[in-house]
Design a protein around this motif. Structure first.
Motif, short mmCIF file in Angstrom:
data_model
loop_
_atom_site.label_atom_id
_atom_site.label_comp_id
_atom_site.label_asym_id
_atom_site.label_seq_id
_atom_site.Cartn_x
_atom_site.Cartn_y
_atom_site.Cartn_z
N SER A 161 -7.67 -6.68 -4.69
CA SER A 161 -7.30 -7.48 -3.52
C SER A 161 -5.96 -7.05 -2.92
N GLY A 162 -5.32 -6.04 -3.49
CA GLY A 162 -4.04 -5.60 -2.96
C GLY A 162 -3.20 -4.97 -4.06
N ALA A 163 -2.03 -4.47 -3.69
CA ALA A 163 -1.19 -3.80 -4.69
C ALA A 163 -0.65 -4.78 -5.73
N THR A 164 -0.48 -6.05 -5.35
CA THR A 164 -0.04 -7.04 -6.34
C THR A 164 -1.05 -7.12 -7.48
N GLU A 165 -2.32 -7.24 -7.12
CA GLU A 165 -3.35 -7.30 -8.17
C GLU A 165 -3.45 -5.98 -8.92
N SER A 166 -3.34 -4.86 -8.22
CA SER A 166 -3.41 -3.56 -8.89
C SER A 166 -2.29 -3.44 -9.92
N ASN A 167 -1.08 -3.88 -9.54
CA ASN A 167 0.05 -3.82 -10.48
C ASN A 167 -0.20 -4.71 -11.69
N ASN A 168 -0.71 -5.92 -11.45
CA ASN A 168 -1.03 -6.83 -12.55
C ASN A 168 -2.06 -6.22 -13.49
N GLU A 214 12.04 -2.43 -9.12
CA GLU A 214 10.61 -2.52 -8.82
C GLU A 214 10.28 -3.71 -7.91
N HIS A 215 9.08 -3.67 -7.36
CA HIS A 215 8.55 -4.80 -6.59
C HIS A 215 8.34 -5.98 -7.55
N LYS A 216 8.44 -7.19 -7.00
CA LYS A 216 8.28 -8.39 -7.83
C LYS A 216 6.96 -8.42 -8.60
N LEU A 265 6.88 2.70 -12.97
CA LEU A 265 7.95 2.99 -12.00
C LEU A 265 7.32 3.29 -10.65
N MET A 266 8.00 2.85 -9.59
CA MET A 266 7.41 2.97 -8.26
C MET A 266 7.60 4.38 -7.68
N ALA A 267 6.72 4.75 -6.75
CA ALA A 267 6.84 6.05 -6.08
C ALA A 267 7.91 5.96 -5.00
N VAL A 268 7.80 4.94 -4.14
CA VAL A 268 8.75 4.75 -3.04
C VAL A 268 9.23 3.31 -3.08
N ASN A 269 10.55 3.14 -3.05
CA ASN A 269 11.09 1.78 -3.08
C ASN A 269 10.90 1.11 -1.72
N ASN A 270 10.35 -0.11 -1.74
CA ASN A 270 10.03 -0.80 -0.48
C ASN A 270 11.25 -1.28 0.29
N GLU A 271 12.38 -1.45 -0.38
CA GLU A 271 13.58 -1.90 0.34
C GLU A 271 14.42 -0.75 0.86
N VAL A 319 2.26 3.93 -11.59
CA VAL A 319 3.13 4.11 -10.44
C VAL A 319 2.68 3.18 -9.31
N ASP A 320 3.58 2.31 -8.88
CA ASP A 320 3.31 1.47 -7.70
C ASP A 320 3.55 2.36 -6.48
N ALA A 321 2.45 2.76 -5.85
CA ALA A 321 2.53 3.70 -4.73
C ALA A 321 2.19 3.03 -3.40
N ALA A 322 2.41 1.71 -3.33
CA ALA A 322 2.05 0.97 -2.10
C ALA A 322 2.79 1.50 -0.88
N GLN A 323 4.04 1.95 -1.07
CA GLN A 323 4.82 2.45 0.07
C GLN A 323 4.71 3.97 0.22
N ALA A 324 3.94 4.60 -0.64
CA ALA A 324 3.84 6.06 -0.60
C ALA A 324 2.54 6.52 0.07
N PHE A 345 -2.25 0.82 -4.85
CA PHE A 345 -2.23 1.02 -3.40
C PHE A 345 -2.55 -0.29 -2.69
N SER A 346 -2.10 -0.38 -1.44
CA SER A 346 -2.36 -1.58 -0.65
C SER A 346 -2.90 -1.20 0.72
N GLY A 347 -3.86 -1.96 1.23
CA GLY A 347 -4.45 -1.67 2.54
C GLY A 347 -3.51 -1.96 3.70
N HIS A 348 -2.78 -3.07 3.60
CA HIS A 348 -2.04 -3.51 4.81
C HIS A 348 -0.72 -2.78 5.03
N LYS A 349 -0.36 -1.87 4.13
CA LYS A 349 0.82 -1.04 4.38
C LYS A 349 0.43 0.24 5.10
N ILE A 350 -0.87 0.49 5.23
CA ILE A 350 -1.33 1.74 5.87
C ILE A 350 -2.24 1.45 7.07
#
Ligand code: PLP
Length: 398
Positions: free
Chosen positions: A77-84, A107-109, A154-160, A183-188, A206-211
């Motif tokens: 359902s999104g990168a949050t769920e993928s990370n979990n 990292e992202h929350k 560890l994340m690929a790209v930091n969202n902040e 690797v949280d790659a939501a921003q990559a 990965f997340s759909g709404h960032k792309i």
């Protein structure tokens, strides 16, 4: 300066992106009775077969974008769920081998809170401090690895900050040690070339709404390897090879697949265009004194800049800009106080500077005119807030 719309310029593409019209069209084809509305798990008629075909097509589209086997893609359902799923799923599956996980304070929350949950289940978490650039040093990972380590996340790209970790170098440490790397790659995804084989990551979110796809869809890459087991976190009909049950959201998944195709096709040109917009924005702000770029500039995606405006309260600046420019601070409002961003704190900013920081993120639909207008408004507003502050009786005594 004149603009066509009365809405503020949208410079918050790291928070979310609008759905690309071509993606929305694909999505719409999978909803109504004339379209591909069937349940992809229905095996007894063409409605189900057609829906399954769309889901599998999207799986190939994402797989081609990141260079993996389509069977290594799990829809979520999104990168949050993928990370979990990645963090809890891998740590729980390996708990008999050890109870130590490694992550970072930047990292992202969704990663931080999943690791905190593991800590409550008896795991020990090593929280790496990033360098002042925002990047986690591979040497820090090497020093933290133990025989009982069961996961590094560890994340690929930091969202902040937009800064990129050297995933290849980190994987070169974790892979020989037999420790899975998530690797949280939501921003990559869609923002830089991603090749899972070259990177050496074992799991990627990965997340759909960032792309420029819809919200509510994401994916987890899980490397096919006999030693990599993921304990499912959502139980049910056994969809996605048992890793993630729940009726597949055909419209969301087809849309995310198409979003990958569009992003991949235009990647080189888009990276260059965003880099130019970023430079244009920073050049226009150069007239302001006491502005600091947060995070290192050498390893970063072109779309995100995080700036500290000395002597200005970021929240007040955002509020003063809100009619003209939509951007964000990463501050989290807790019950009584506003906490500065955990990422800015982790890279060593003091509270005053962290509170003076704002993230601007350009995207596919940002124009040069919008960047010029936004920069002009930022310069005016910062100047005004600073002079109001200098004239206030409170500032007089300093
Ligand atoms: C947006 C984001 C997420 C969360 O993704 P959702 O699909 O909104 O759950 C996770 N990690 C990073 C780095 C993000 O930027």
């Amino acid at each position: 300066m004149t603009r066509n719309s009365n809405l503020p310029v949208y410079l918050d593409n790291a928070a979310t992106t609008p759905v690309d019209p071509a993606v929305a069209a694909v999505m719409a084809e999978c909803l109504t009775a004339e379209g591909v509305f069937g349940n992809p798990a229905s095996r007894s008629h063409c409605y189900g077969w057609d829906a399954e075909e769309r889901v599998e097509q999207a799986r190939v589209e994402l797989a081609e974008c990141i260079g993996c086997d389509p069977r290594e893609v799990v829809w979520t359902s999104g990168a949050t769920e993928s990370n979990n799923l990645a963090i809890k799923g891998v740590a729980l599956a390996r708990r008999d081998r050890g109870r130590h996980v490694i992550t970072s304070r930047a990292e992202h929350k969704a990663v931080i809170d999943s690791c905190l949950w593991l800590a409550r289940q008896g795991f020990e978490v090593t929280w790496l401090d990033p360098e002042p650039t925002g990047v986690v040093a591979p040497e820090a990972v090497a020093a933290a690895l133990r025989p009982e380590t069961v996961l590094v996340s560890l994340m690929a790209v930091n969202n902040e900050l937009g800064v990129c970790n050297d995933i290849e170098a980190i994987a070169a440490l974790t892979r020989p040690a037999g420790v899975p790397l998530h690797v949280d790659a939501a921003q990559a995804l869609g923002k830089m070339p991603l090749d899972v084989a070259a990177l050496g990551a074992d799991l990627m979110s990965f997340s759909g709404h960032k792309i420029y796809g819809p919200k509510g869809v994401g994916a987890l890459y899980v490397r096919r390897h006999r030693d990599l087991v993921v304990e499912p976190q959502i139980h049910g009909g056994g969809h996605e090879r048992g890793l993630r049950s729940g009726t597949l959201a055909t419209h969301q998944i087809a849309a995310m697949g198409h979003a990958c195709v569009i992003a991949d096709a235009g990647l080189g040109a888009e990276m260059q265009r965003l880099q130019q917009l970023r430079t244009r924005f920073l050049d226009a702000l150069a007239v302001l004194p006491d502005v600091k770029l947060n995070g290192g500039a050498e390893r970063s995606v072109p779309g995100i800049v995080n700036l500290a405006f000395g002597g200005v309260d970021g929240e007040a600046l955002i509020l003063a800009l809100s009619a003209d420019v939509a951007c964000s601070t990463a501050s989290a409002c807790t019950t009584a106080t506003i906490e500065p961003s955990h990422v800015l704190r982790a890279i060593g900013l003091d509270d005053a500077l962290a509170h003076a920081s704002i993230r601007f993120s350009v995207g596919r639909f940002t124009t040069a005119e919008e960047v010029d207008f936004a920069a002009e408004r930022v310069v005016d507003t910062v100047t005004r807030l600073r002079s109001a502050h200098a004239e206030s009786p409170l500032a007089a005594g300093r």
